[in-house]
Motif scaffolding. Structure first.
Motif, short mmCIF file in Angstrom:
data_model
loop_
_atom_site.label_atom_id
_atom_site.label_comp_id
_atom_site.label_asym_id
_atom_site.label_seq_id
_atom_site.Cartn_x
_atom_site.Cartn_y
_atom_site.Cartn_z
N PRO A 293 135.40 39.01 41.00
CA PRO A 293 136.13 39.39 42.22
C PRO A 293 135.69 38.97 43.48
O PRO A 293 136.47 38.80 44.39
N GLU A 294 134.30 38.60 43.40
CA GLU A 294 133.48 38.27 44.79
C GLU A 294 133.99 36.60 45.04
O GLU A 294 133.91 36.32 46.12
N GLY A 295 134.43 36.21 44.05
CA GLY A 295 134.73 34.54 44.03
C GLY A 295 133.43 33.90 44.40
O GLY A 295 133.35 32.87 45.09
N ASP A 296 131.95 34.51 43.92
CA ASP A 296 130.91 33.58 44.48
C ASP A 296 130.33 33.19 43.15
O ASP A 296 129.00 32.80 43.21
N ILE A 297 130.99 32.73 42.27
CA ILE A 297 130.23 32.10 41.18
C ILE A 297 129.67 30.68 41.42
O ILE A 297 130.27 30.01 42.19
N THR A 298 128.55 30.21 41.04
CA THR A 298 128.07 29.07 41.11
C THR A 298 128.25 28.00 39.87
O THR A 298 127.50 28.63 38.78
N LEU A 299 128.98 27.43 39.76
CA LEU A 299 129.24 26.69 38.77
C LEU A 299 128.23 26.06 37.97
O LEU A 299 128.09 25.88 36.81
N SER A 300 127.23 25.55 39.06
CA SER A 300 126.04 24.80 38.36
C SER A 300 125.16 25.62 37.44
O SER A 300 124.88 24.91 36.60
N GLU A 301 125.38 26.94 37.30
CA GLU A 301 124.67 27.55 36.33
C GLU A 301 125.31 27.43 35.11
O GLU A 301 124.45 27.58 33.93
N TYR A 302 126.65 27.05 34.84
CA TYR A 302 127.39 26.91 33.48
C TYR A 302 127.77 25.57 33.25
O TYR A 302 128.12 25.50 32.43
N SER A 303 127.25 24.52 34.34
CA SER A 303 127.67 23.16 33.96
C SER A 303 126.92 22.63 33.13
O SER A 303 125.91 23.07 32.73
N LEU A 304 127.57 21.63 32.51
CA LEU A 304 126.89 20.95 31.25
C LEU A 304 126.89 19.61 31.52
O LEU A 304 126.46 18.64 30.74
N GLY A 305 127.29 19.33 32.71
CA GLY A 305 127.43 17.71 32.86
C GLY A 305 128.63 17.49 34.06
O GLY A 305 129.70 18.07 33.70
N THR A 306 128.46 16.49 35.03
CA THR A 306 129.45 16.21 35.56
C THR A 306 129.67 14.37 35.45
O THR A 306 128.53 13.85 35.44
N TYR A 307 130.85 13.98 35.15
CA TYR A 307 130.93 12.51 35.05
C TYR A 307 131.83 11.87 35.76
O TYR A 307 132.90 12.50 36.34
N HIS A 308 131.77 10.84 35.99
CA HIS A 308 132.53 9.83 36.41
C HIS A 308 133.58 9.62 35.62
O HIS A 308 133.27 9.11 34.52
N GLY A 309 135.00 9.25 35.89
CA GLY A 309 135.85 8.93 35.11
C GLY A 309 135.59 7.71 34.13
O GLY A 309 135.72 7.72 32.96
N GLU A 310 135.13 6.66 34.92
CA GLU A 310 134.60 5.59 33.82
C GLU A 310 133.83 5.87 32.61
O GLU A 310 133.93 5.37 31.59
N GLU A 311 132.90 6.59 32.83
CA GLU A 311 132.21 7.29 31.55
C GLU A 311 132.78 7.75 30.47
O GLU A 311 132.26 7.73 29.40
N LEU A 312 133.94 8.13 30.65
CA LEU A 312 134.80 8.84 29.48
C LEU A 312 135.39 7.57 28.47
O LEU A 312 135.95 7.96 27.62
N ALA A 313 135.35 6.42 28.89
CA ALA A 313 135.68 5.21 28.04
C ALA A 313 135.22 5.41 26.64
O ALA A 313 134.15 5.48 26.60
#
Length: 965
Positions: A293-313
């Motif tokens: 409800p506060e809209g204050d989640i920090t995704l980083s806690e739940y993140s498992l990784g960020t990828y540049h599109g090219e890496e998905l090949a």
RNA sequence: GGGCCGGUAGCUCAGGUGGUUAGAGCGUACGCCUGAUAAGCGUAAGGUCGGAGGUUCGAGUCCUCCUCGGCCCA
């Protein structure tokens, strides 16, 4: 004051019947009728026979509707090219043509049917085509008269029509060259398809309307990936066409898009574009925590990784319905798509090559082809694994129920757990059929193609024709390569056109030749029912071409099939292709039909001629994609070179504010109206005054300006005609005996001549018209004619000065009427026939031969600038009414400003003053004259005893005239 | 949305490789002429070169962004 004698009747005023007021709209049709009566076009051809050829090949306008401003501009430019080349002495014929096949005409005929409550499907094809033919012919005839009226000189009695039987036969013959050389294949391509009408639609048959669609988010489980942690996570796609999910074959990612891999509160892991996460959470509620409800989640806690599109090949997912087995069990690869954006959706796009252009192209590039499971009526094929045809589920894919959140697709997805969200609330614009107003889909259908990147196979030549084409094309070259090479050998006017067409040829896909239509040239192929290969037998092909030649496109019908195949084949074994050709193939073949057939002798090249048959193609810049390109590809595919040496393009005509013209805005300018109100010469002058290389404008103010410009030109001719009345060749003097002013003028006209020739070579017509116009204004009217007015009016007829003037006037007249002839074609004829009533047409003449002359140009530049200064100096005295005209002014100029060796008398003549004297002072001085005014020439001269009596020159002149009389 | 092209006085146009107060013709205003006369001649006014940044000693001219317009494509 004694009664003064009026010497007016002793003054040699210009005399001519040539009216100041043109009255072009009334006059032009009469002149046109005389040209037609005299068959001027044929006479010009006769006159130029055997000369160097300049072949402009006319791009065929579509035979539908009245001439509009674009036609007018285009044809005026073409006419200008042919006329200037003709003037230069070349043989520059013009054979106009029309494009007659195609959808817009079909439509119009269908429209007429609807008005009569007739059903197109009940009309035999032959009858329907006959009506299309008649419709096209009507507009050919209409436009022909309108273009003639513009003053365009051409072979109007024998234009070329793409629907001529000979043309249709040539088009088929050209197509068969592609077939025989192995440059045709049958493939598939998504086209706009109306399930209601069960037909493909052209872009123009489609209209966009706002609708509300179901939007769904679907999870695809990742089964393998170079990024191991992704295995078992779900790639999420978003779509507004749930019905396409059962033919999904791949997923597309944006190579430059950033993606997030995170764990949702329900424990599942998802892969989504970073920029679209928030919207995704809003739709699905699948954020990292159940409630925020506060809209204050920090995704980083739940993140498992960020990828540049090219890496998905290399990542692979599986279809939500994989449990069905077969097609559905195959892996769904991740493919890189430039078209993937983060504007909406999830940044991952589901690919159904059957039903989207991007999908098709991307999948094709990775070896994935369409499945053809949606039938013509929009229903899934009965045997498609996914969907047994129960009554409930057997409906068209455009049916709202089919796509609804409760519909069959969503239901099944829901059961597998893949449906993350579904709501019927997405507003967007969507294509609909113009006629039925029903929704349209993209659907793959079989089509015939010309490959752009195939090297003709050397080891298995099909026919003799192939050897020829191979020889013409570079060794082992693809059509694209041949075309690019041909472009580099082509001249472009303006140069930027090269880049434009070049990038199009470089990037274009294979040429789709087939259309599922009635009014056009058939794709005359027989396909072996067993092998799917088209028959390639030169003997059969010869019979086909001959049949079309005699019977037109109607000859390609089922009844003739066996006769065309001959004894060697059984019609039962072959499928007769019923598609027709893209009309661009028709027009792309005109070079073959018009320039190489020999049907127009004036266009025929000598037997030893090699190279492109046309010197020039000249069309609007939209034809980079159209005719320039279709002609290039057709010619490169069959002859290994372009059909043209040069390509000239012009921009589009806008309204007076630079906005595109449209009927709805009511800002259109019709050339027919301009001709009616102003005359054809005015619209010609307009077209040749603007910079055609860019977009340009037309409007009331602009036309008024053009009319003013015309009037000046016309009056220049009127003055010359008047001044030259009764001119006799015996009056002429050798150039060397002429006064310096005359020799100067001859040099000036020589310079003009060079400027004009250069403008013709560069096709720079606004420079041409401007140079001509400026010369008339500045050098003639305001300078030469003004200075020599006194000489013309008052010198004795035998006076060498007057004779010289008239001789130069005669030279100027002959030069200028020729220079003007290609521009104001009617007026030039009127001018010419006024001087030579019994003479031939001005348009038979050649570029003028000017007498050579020499003058000290630096000196004249100095004198003219001094003349300007004198005028400036006189002006204050005129303002205060001390003098009224220059003739009342006595001018003293600094001797230093005067070129050496210039007599005072010459300066007086040049400045049109009473007297000019030189002094050592640095300043110029002007004062009112003290001399009396001659009663005849109105000059204030020392030898006039009192106002109104004669000066010595006038006395002598009068005496000789009276002696002679 | 993408590719390409363009925006210089009221109008139509000039302004190689950046260099003095940005030019021409037409139109306009004012004046002259009344022997090119619904014509001809003269003089003058008119532009922050689409906008904003930047490079440079210096930009209409080179670079970036924006804006308006056009063609083609999606």
């Amino acid at each position: 004051m004694s009664e003064q004698r009026d010497y007016k009747d002793t003054v040699f005023l210009p005399k001519t019947d040539f009216p100041m007021k043109a009255g072009l709209p009334q006059k032009e049709p009469g002149i046109l009728a005389r040209w037609e009566e005299a068959d001027l076009y044929a006479r010009i051809r006769e006159a130029r026979k055997g000369r160097e050829q300049f072949i402009l090949h006319d791009g065929p306008p579509y035979a539908n509707g009245d001439m509009h401003i674009g036609h007018a501009l285009n044809h005026i430019l073409k006419d200008m090219v042919c006329r200037t080349q003709t003037l230069l002495g070349k043989d520059a014929p013009y054979v106009p043509g029309w494009d007659c096949h195609g959808l817009p005409i079909e439509w119009k005929v269908e429209e007429q049917y609807r008005k009569k409550k007739k059903n197109k499907d009940e009309v035999p094809a032959k009858e329907f085509r006959a009506e299309c033919r008649a419709y096209a012919q009507h507009w050919v005839d209409t436009q022909r008269e309108q273009l003639k009226r513009l003053g365009v000189c051409g072979n109007w009695d024998k234009p070329y029509l793409t629907m001529d039987f000979e043309a249709e036969a040539t088009i088929v013959a050209e197509l068969l060259k592609f077939a025989e050389s192995g440059q045709l294949y049958r493939g598939a391509k998504p086209v706009m398809w109306s399930p209601v009408e069960k037909t493909a639609l052209a872009e123009a048959e489609v209209e966009y309307e706002d609708i509300v669609s179901t939007q769904i988010d679907v999870a695809f489980e990742i089964t393998d990936s170079p990024i191991e942690s992704l295995i078992g996570a779900y790639a999420v796609i978003w779509t507004t066409t749930p019905w396409t999910i059962p033919v999904n074959q791949a997923l597309a990612y944006g190579p430059d898009v950033k993606y997030h891999h995170y764990r949702a509160h329900d424990g599942r892991r998802f892969l989504i574009a970073v920029d679209l996460l928030e919207a995704f959470f809003a739709r699905t509620g699948l954020g990292p925590v159940a409630e925020d409800p506060e809209g204050d989640i920090t995704l980083s806690e739940y993140s498992l990784g960020t990828y540049h599109g090219e890496e998905l090949a290399g990542t692979v997912a599986r279809h939500p319905m994989h449990a069905l087995g077969g097609f559905f069990a195959d892996p769904r690869p991740f493919l890189p798509g430039d078209f993937v954006t983060t504007d909406s959706g999830t940044g991952l796009v589901h690919m159904a090559p059957d039903h989207g252009e991007d999908d098709f192209d991307l999948c094709k590039a990775h070896g994935i082809g369409p499945k053809f499971v949606v039938e013509a009526d929009g229903r899934y094929r009965e045997d498609w694994l996914w969907l047994p045809r129960t009554d409930e589920r057997s409906m068209s894919v455009i049916h709202p129920k089919f796509n609804a959140p409760e519909g069959p697709v969503c239901q099944d997805l829901h059961e597998t757990g893949a449906l993350l969200a579904a709501s019927a609330d997405y507003k967007h614009s969507y294509p609909h059929s113009w006629r039925s107003k029903a929704k349209v889909i993209f659907r793959c259908t079989p089509q015939w193609f010309v490959p752009m990147d195939k090297v003709i196979d050397r080891d298995t030549p099909r026919c003799a024709a192939e050897a020829e084409i191979r020889a013409a094309q570079g060794d082992g070259e693809t059509l694209r390569q041949t075309a690019m090479r041909a472009l580099s050998a082509t001249r472009f006017v303006p140069e930027k056109g090269r880049n434009r067409i070049g990038s199009m040829v470089e990037g274009r896909p294979d040429w789709v030749l087939s259309r599922q239509r009635a009014w056009g040239v058939p794709i005359t192929l027989f396909v072996d029912r067993k092998t799917g290969e088209y028959l390639c037998d030169p003997e059969v092909n010869t019979r086909i071409v001959t049949a079309i030649h005699h019977g037109g496109v109607d000859a390609w019908d089922e009844e003739n099939a066996q006769a065309l195949l001959g004894n060697a084949y059984d019609a039962e074994d072959y499928e007769r292709v019923t598609d027709i050709l893209d009309v661009w193939f028709d027009s792309g073949s005109t070079h073959a039909f018009v320039l190489e057939s020999g049907r127009w002798p004036e266009l025929t090249r000598p037997a030893d001629y090699a190279g492109p048959p046309a010197d020039l193609y000249l069309e609007g810049s939209d034809q980079h994609r159209g005719w320039f390109q279709s002609s290039l590809l057709e010619s490169c595919g069959t002859r290994g070179r372009a059909p043209y040496k040069a390509v000239l393009t012009h921009g589009f005509t806008m309204d007076s504010k630079g906005m595109k013209m449209s009927k709805s805005l009511g800002n259109t300018v019709s050339p027919l109206d301009v001709m009616r109100d102003y005359g054809a010469d005015i619209i010609r002058l307009w077209a040749l005054s603007v910079d055609y290389t860019e977009d340009h404008r037309i409007g009331p103010e602009i036309l008024k300006g053009v009319a003013d410009q015309y009037r000046k030109l016309r009056n220049t001719f009127r003055y010359m005609l008047g001044a030259l009345s009764d001119f006799n060749d015996a009056e002429r003097l050798p150039v060397t005996e002429m006064p310096e002013l005359e020799r100067y003028m001859l040099v000036l006209v020589g310079q003009l001549d060079a400027t004009l020739r250069q403008a013709v070579d560069a096709f720079d017509f606004n420079a041409y018209v401007r140079a001509l116009s400026d010369f008339c204004n500045e050098d003639l009217s305001a300078f030469y004619f003004d200075i020599r007015k006194d000489c013309l009016y008052c010198d004795a007829p035998h006076d060498p000065r007057r004779r010289s003037y008239r001789a130069v006037l005669d030279t100027l007249f002959h030069a200028l009427v020729r220079y003007a002839a290609p521009v104001v074609v009617y007026t030039a004829e009127e001018v010419w026939s006024t001087r030579y009533p019994a003479g031939d047409s001005v348009h038979l003449l050649e570029w003028p031969d000017l007498p050579s002359a020499e003058a000290d140009m630096d000196k004249w530049t100095q004198l003219r600038s001094l003349r300007e200064k004198v005028n400036e100096a006189i002006e204050p005295l005129r303002r205060e009414k001390t003098v009224r005209s220059g003739l009342e002014a006595q001018v003293t100029v600094p001797a230093a400003a005067v070129p050496a060796g210039t007599a005072n008398a010459a300066l007086t003549e040049l400045f049109i003053t009473s007297t000019v004297t030189c002094s050592d002072e640095g300043e110029m001085r002007v004062e009112p004259t003290t001399h009396h005014k001659c009663g005849r020439c109105w000059r204030h001269l020392p030898d006039v005893k009192e106002d109104g009596t004669l000066c010595g020159r006038c006395e002598d002149a009068l005496a000789t005239v009276e002696d002679a009389g």
